[in-house]
Design a protein around this motif. Structure first.
Motif, PDB file in Angstrom:
ATOM      1  N   ARG A  17       0.822  -1.211   0.000  1.00 33.69           N
ATOM      2  CA  ARG A  17       0.000   0.000   0.000  1.00 33.69           C
ATOM      3  C   ARG A  17       0.859   1.266   0.000  1.00 33.69           C
ATOM      4  O   ARG A  17       2.062   1.212   0.126  1.00 33.69           O
ATOM      5  CB  ARG A  17      -0.926  -0.019   1.212  1.00 33.69           C
ATOM      6  N   LEU A  25      -8.851   0.924  -1.947  1.00 27.67           N
ATOM      7  CA  LEU A  25      -8.515  -0.291  -1.193  1.00 27.67           C
ATOM      8  C   LEU A  25      -7.895  -1.375  -2.074  1.00 27.67           C
ATOM      9  O   LEU A  25      -7.847  -2.542  -1.684  1.00 27.67           O
ATOM     10  CB  LEU A  25      -9.775  -0.827  -0.497  1.00 27.67           C
ATOM     11  N   LEU A  26      -7.413  -0.976  -3.261  1.00 27.13           N
ATOM     12  CA  LEU A  26      -6.967  -1.993  -4.207  1.00 27.13           C
ATOM     13  C   LEU A  26      -5.902  -2.945  -3.649  1.00 27.13           C
ATOM     14  O   LEU A  26      -6.082  -4.167  -3.744  1.00 27.13           O
ATOM     15  CB  LEU A  26      -6.511  -1.305  -5.503  1.00 27.13           C
ATOM     16  N   ASN A  71      -5.338  -3.775  -0.630  1.00 27.38           N
ATOM     17  CA  ASN A  71      -5.983  -4.582   0.423  1.00 27.38           C
ATOM     18  C   ASN A  71      -6.831  -5.676  -0.227  1.00 27.38           C
ATOM     19  O   ASN A  71      -6.819  -6.834   0.198  1.00 27.38           O
ATOM     20  CB  ASN A  71      -6.909  -3.715   1.289  1.00 27.38           C
ATOM     21  N   ILE A  72      -7.580  -5.292  -1.246  1.00 25.76           N
ATOM     22  CA  ILE A  72      -8.459  -6.246  -1.939  1.00 25.76           C
ATOM     23  C   ILE A  72      -7.624  -7.364  -2.566  1.00 25.76           C
ATOM     24  O   ILE A  72      -7.949  -8.552  -2.444  1.00 25.76           O
ATOM     25  CB  ILE A  72      -9.267  -5.512  -3.028  1.00 25.76           C
ATOM     26  N   LYS A  93      -6.217  -9.667   0.143  1.00 31.62           N
ATOM     27  CA  LYS A  93      -7.277 -10.483   0.761  1.00 31.62           C
ATOM     28  C   LYS A  93      -7.709 -11.603  -0.188  1.00 31.62           C
ATOM     29  O   LYS A  93      -7.994 -12.720   0.245  1.00 31.62           O
ATOM     30  CB  LYS A  93      -8.474  -9.587   1.105  1.00 31.62           C
ATOM     31  N   GLN A  94      -7.729 -11.300  -1.480  1.00 34.07           N
ATOM     32  CA  GLN A  94      -8.116 -12.316  -2.464  1.00 34.07           C
ATOM     33  C   GLN A  94      -7.072 -13.442  -2.501  1.00 34.07           C
ATOM     34  O   GLN A  94      -7.437 -14.614  -2.596  1.00 34.07           O
ATOM     35  CB  GLN A  94      -8.274 -11.661  -3.853  1.00 34.07           C
ATOM     36  N   HIS A 149      -7.766 -15.557   0.431  1.00 33.12           N
ATOM     37  CA  HIS A 149      -8.970 -16.361   0.205  1.00 33.12           C
ATOM     38  C   HIS A 149      -8.658 -17.558  -0.699  1.00 33.12           C
ATOM     39  O   HIS A 149      -9.095 -18.684  -0.435  1.00 33.12           O
ATOM     40  CB  HIS A 149     -10.052 -15.476  -0.423  1.00 33.12           C
ATOM     41  N   THR A 176      -5.389  -6.819   6.101  1.00 26.71           N
ATOM     42  CA  THR A 176      -5.957  -6.049   4.974  1.00 26.71           C
ATOM     43  C   THR A 176      -7.165  -5.240   5.430  1.00 26.71           C
ATOM     44  O   THR A 176      -7.473  -4.205   4.848  1.00 26.71           O
ATOM     45  CB  THR A 176      -6.418  -6.963   3.824  1.00 26.71           C
ATOM     46  N   SER A 177      -7.856  -5.725   6.466  1.00 24.17           N
ATOM     47  CA  SER A 177      -8.987  -4.961   7.000  1.00 24.17           C
ATOM     48  C   SER A 177      -9.075  -5.165   8.507  1.00 24.17           C
ATOM     49  O   SER A 177     -10.160  -5.308   9.063  1.00 24.17           O
ATOM     50  CB  SER A 177     -10.289  -5.364   6.304  1.00 24.17           C
TER      51      SER A 177
END
Ligand SMILES: Cc1ncc(COP(=O)(O)O)c(C=O)c1O
Length: 279
Positions: free
Chosen positions: A138, A149-150, A152-153, A156-157, A160, A179-180
């Protein structure tokens, strides 16, 4: 009923209300907050709204609303929704203007959604969740709760897709946050979390945990820790408005401590629930 709000009007959530030249949509040029409502009562709303106003100031977004104005707007939305346990997301953007980078001379846009809170399952709480570590890609101003939030997204992906719940971000060998979420480790029974700086969001749940630790006689230190210290911690937990206090029991497929939620994390979560019950 879950509802939305945009610039003075309450709308249904599937109404198409964002104009094509809205700067939040085109540039991510805005800031936001999420506030949890428990049984009709907001949790640490003032702290959230102060952070919102600080975030707006930090991106030089002038707003005329005060903390009290935002409070009444949020409570009006919650009442209208008739939801008792919900999450309110509030976004402020630099408004609607023909696309160009420079600040336009238009009013800020304020939008909100009020949605049923989806608490995490008892199973996730009782067995804990898993995480990966990921480079913190970031920008330099992560203390601003920006709509951008790119990174972070993307992190997180990746988590996942690895079957994990969260990505723990690492900058120059040191853990920053999730990330969050904010990140905590337990060592010799004491809690350590990354000190506030421009590299992390000053989490509101983080404040709550700091307050709770004291009466429980759990030492609380704001100190940097490395990825190695993370991996050898007795316990790890994360905090956020939606996840509350959540144990992380495996990182990069390796067990943390005994690979089950630890006693310190459990005590802090129980005390957090008590704080919520007395709202
Ligand atoms: C990057 C980041 N750090 C920390 C947090 C936790 O903040 P809070 O406890 O205020 O929800 C969040 C919450 O969304 C976040 O996005």
């Amino acid at each position: 009923m879950e509802i939305g709000y945009i610039n003075g009007e309450f709308v249904s959530l599937n109404e198409k209300v964002i104009p094509i030249d809205e700067r939040g949509h085109q540039f991510g040029d805005g800031v936001y907050e999420v506030i949890r409502i428990y049984d009709g009562k907001p949790f640490m709303m003032e702290e959230h709204l102060e952070r919102l106003i600080n975030s707006a100031k930090a991106i030089r977004l002038p707003i005329t609303e005060s903390v009290d104005d935002f409070k009444s707007l949020i409570m009006k939305a919650v009442e209208k929704s008739e939801l008792h346990n919900c999450n309110v997301y509030l976004q402020i953007t630099r408004g609607i203007a023909t696309r160009q980078h420079l600040f336009p001379n238009v009013p800020a846009s304020i939008s909100m959604t009020v949605r049923e809170a989806n608490p995490l399952s008892d199973e996730m709480r009782n067995t804990g969740v898993t995480a990966i570590t990921h480079e913190d890609e970031r920008w330099a101003n992560c203390y601003i709760k920006s709509l951008n939030l790119l990174p972070n997204i993307l992190a997180k992906q990746v988590a996942h897709e690895a079957g994990c719940f969260e990505a723990i971000l690492v900058r120059d060998g040191y853990v920053t946050e999730g990330t969050s979420s904010n990140m905590f480790i337990v060592k010799n029974g004491a809690v350590y979390t990354t000190p506030l700086s421009k590299h992390i969001l000053p989490g509101i749940t983080r404040i709550a945990v700091k307050e709770i630790a004291n009466p429980l006689q759990i030492n609380f230190y704001e100190e940097h820790f490395t990825e190695d210290q993370l991996m050898s911690a007795e316990e790890i937990f994360m905090t956020s408005t939606t996840a509350e206090v959540l144990p992380i029991v495996r990182v990069n497929d390796k067990p943390i401590g005994h690979g089950v939620p630890g006693e310190v994390t459990k005590k802090l979560y129980e005390q957090f629930k008590r704080k919520v019950e007395t709202l």
